[in-house]
Design a protein around this motif. Structure first.
Motif, PDB file in Angstrom:
ATOM      1  N   ALA A 194       3.584  -0.238  -5.148  1.00 19.15           N
ATOM      2  CA  ALA A 194       2.688   0.633  -4.358  1.00 19.15           C
ATOM      3  C   ALA A 194       3.847   1.427  -3.675  1.00 19.15           C
ATOM      4  O   ALA A 194       3.457   2.625  -3.486  1.00 19.15           O
ATOM      5  CB  ALA A 194       2.370  -0.557  -3.076  1.00 19.15           C
ATOM      6  N   VAL A 223      -3.622  -3.459  -4.919  1.00 26.08           N
ATOM      7  CA  VAL A 223      -2.741  -2.799  -6.043  1.00 26.08           C
ATOM      8  C   VAL A 223      -3.070  -3.552  -7.274  1.00 26.08           C
ATOM      9  O   VAL A 223      -2.980  -2.980  -8.556  1.00 26.08           O
ATOM     10  CB  VAL A 223      -1.255  -2.792  -5.518  1.00 26.08           C
ATOM     11  N   LEU A 242      -2.139  -0.727   1.411  1.00 27.16           N
ATOM     12  CA  LEU A 242      -1.966  -1.052  -0.050  1.00 27.16           C
ATOM     13  C   LEU A 242      -1.404  -2.550  -0.060  1.00 27.16           C
ATOM     14  O   LEU A 242      -0.429  -2.840   0.960  1.00 27.16           O
ATOM     15  CB  LEU A 242      -0.982  -0.204  -0.765  1.00 27.16           C
TER      16      LEU A 242
END
Length: 473
Positions: free
Chosen positions: A58, A112, A94
């Protein structure tokens, strides 16, 4: 334009192993490209920064996309979490689906782990003065402030450390530090990606895990905070297992002199200490090929200027004895505090000098010693200026003392008195006061010693001195 991940790009270096999971560089490159495609154009994105491969993908994806990344501590409380997400303007959160627990007010969540790991195109946005990360301060003096870190600052800081520590692709970096601070994330993840060295993240920084990484992966370069090194020094087998390493680096807080000496005796390595802040990255360090002095953090990195300033604004001599506030000018400095122009202006003195708020001494040879924070570690008692760290090291030299923290507390006659909070086995208050008085000047001895079960610490192992008087710990 310089690429943040070095000439070889993300895929051009050794593999990563994060908390027991292998993450080949080519897989990371594809995975991060998928992240970048999903978040392109966002004002900022937050990352639920667990010690995981998802966090690495991420963060790297944000950097590929040129979108500022906001690491969110996974253990942050509701108020801190809401403040960071709201203040940063993060449009997405994320993380790994299994590790995320949604909360009211969160931005939309992007899992993710559900993205393909063969994303097309891994072109990087290059280094520059654009914001790479928004890192939040600890908030000990109010709500945490968002620190704007540019891509250029990260590149300059990592290159300076690679030179100072002789860090090359042949090293295997080992650490288990949190991935939401400068130490664990910028140095500990972006560092090996830029240098091209393999990374072994142990999940948590346990001594036995550090030792195993030496045996199983050939760990050569180790990062730790003082708590990690203190526990390693107390585990003789784990410490001796590190004898084959190349360099042990300590940071994020002062390394107590007794820990330095015991670690050196067991591992054969005198640790490298360094100094930095969220706002400055790392600016002062001992060198891999040079001297390491217990209680000192070294000399300025190339391009870094330092000075000491007294409370009245006058210059403090570099005599190794006189303390003053440390000011810095460096290519690693932050761009300012997000949405806080007044706080940004107040943080700088005329001429672009950043006021660190840390009290230090500088020797005639340029060696720096950090005394502590101006707000908590400079004690003004009876006309004397006393550094808390010096008294703490004296207490830690007592064989019964395991931990010590020293602060100034109000005193009717002296203004402030030296007060110590100590974790010790088999020593009483009077013994400890007399012990310090026998090692330091009489005015530096604690007038009060509180024996406690533990000291309050944050996620990086730093003692939270503002909580010392809250009761037993």
């Amino acid at each position: 334009m310089t690429e943040l991940f070095g000439a070889g790009g993300i895929a051009g270096g050794g593999a990563l192993r994060i908390a027991g999971r292998d993450l080949p560089r080519d897989e990371l490159a594809g995975w991060a490209a998928s992240v970048a495609a999903e978040i392109a154009g966002a004002e900022a994105v937050a990352v639920h920064a667990t010690a995981s491969a998802e966090t690495v993908a991420a963060v790297v994806g944000g950097l590929l996309a040129g979108v500022p990344v906001v690491p969110l501590p996974p253990d942050s409380g509701p108020a801190e979490r809401a403040h960071i997400l709201g203040d940063s303007g993060a449009r997405l959160l994320l993380g790994a689906a299994g590790a995320h627990e949604p909360a009211d007010g969160d931005p939309p969540f992007l899992p993710v782990d559900g993205l393909p790991r063969s994303g097309g195109g891994t072109a990087e946005a290059g280094a520059g003065d654009g914001t790479a990360m928004i890192l939040y301060t600890s908030g000990t003096t109010g709500a945490p402030k968002g620190v704007l870190i540019s891509r250029d600052a990260i590149a300059a800081g990592l290159d300076a450390l690679a030179a100072a520590w002789a860090w090359t692709p042949d090293d295997v970096l080992v650490h288990g530090l949190p991935l939401f601070h400068v130490h664990g994330l910028v140095l500990g993840v972006l560092g090996p990606l830029r240098v091209g060295s393999p990374l072994v993240h142990t999940g948590r920084p346990r001594p036995e895990a550090y030792a195993a990484a030496r045996a199983e992966h050939g760990g050569s370069l180790y990062f730790g905070v003082p708590t990690v090194w203190s526990r390693t020094a107390a585990d003789e087998d784990a410490a001796r297992a590190l004898r084959g390493a190349r360099l042990l680096v300590s940071g994020s807080a002062p390394l107590p002199v007794p820990v330095f000496e015991r670690l050196a005796a067991l591992t054969g390595h005198r640790p490298v200490e360094r100094y930095g802040m969220t706002e400055t990255l790392i600016t002062v360090s001992a060198r891999a090929d040079g001297e390491r002095r217990p209680g000192h953090v070294g000399t300025p990195l190339p391009g870094v200027e330092t000075r000491l300033v007294a409370e009245d604004g006058s210059a403090v001599p570099a005599d190794g004895e006189t303390p003053g506030e440390l000011h810095l000018r460096a290519p690693m400095l932050f761009r300012g505090y997000l949405g806080r122009p007044e706080a940004t202006a107040a943080a700088f003195a005329e001429g672009g000098w950043f006021r660190t708020g840390d009290i230090a001494t500088i020797g005639p040879d340029g060696w720096h010693r950090i005394v502590g924070r101006a707000s908590t570690d400079l004690i003004k008692s009876g006309g004397y200026r006393i550094g808390a760290g010096e008294v703490e090291n004296a207490l830690l030299a007592h064989p019964a003392v395991r931990e010590a923290a020293v602060v100034g507390t109000p005193h009717d006659d002296l203004g402030e008195q030296v007060t110590a909070y100590v974790v010790a086995d088999g020593a009483d208050e009077r013994q400890l006061i007399d012990f310090v008085a026998g090692r330091l000047s009489a005015h530096k001895r604690p007038r009060t010693v509180h024996l406690v079960a533990s000291l309050p610490r944050n996620a990086m192992g730093k003692v939270v001195k503002t909580r010392l008087g809250d009761g037993a710990h």
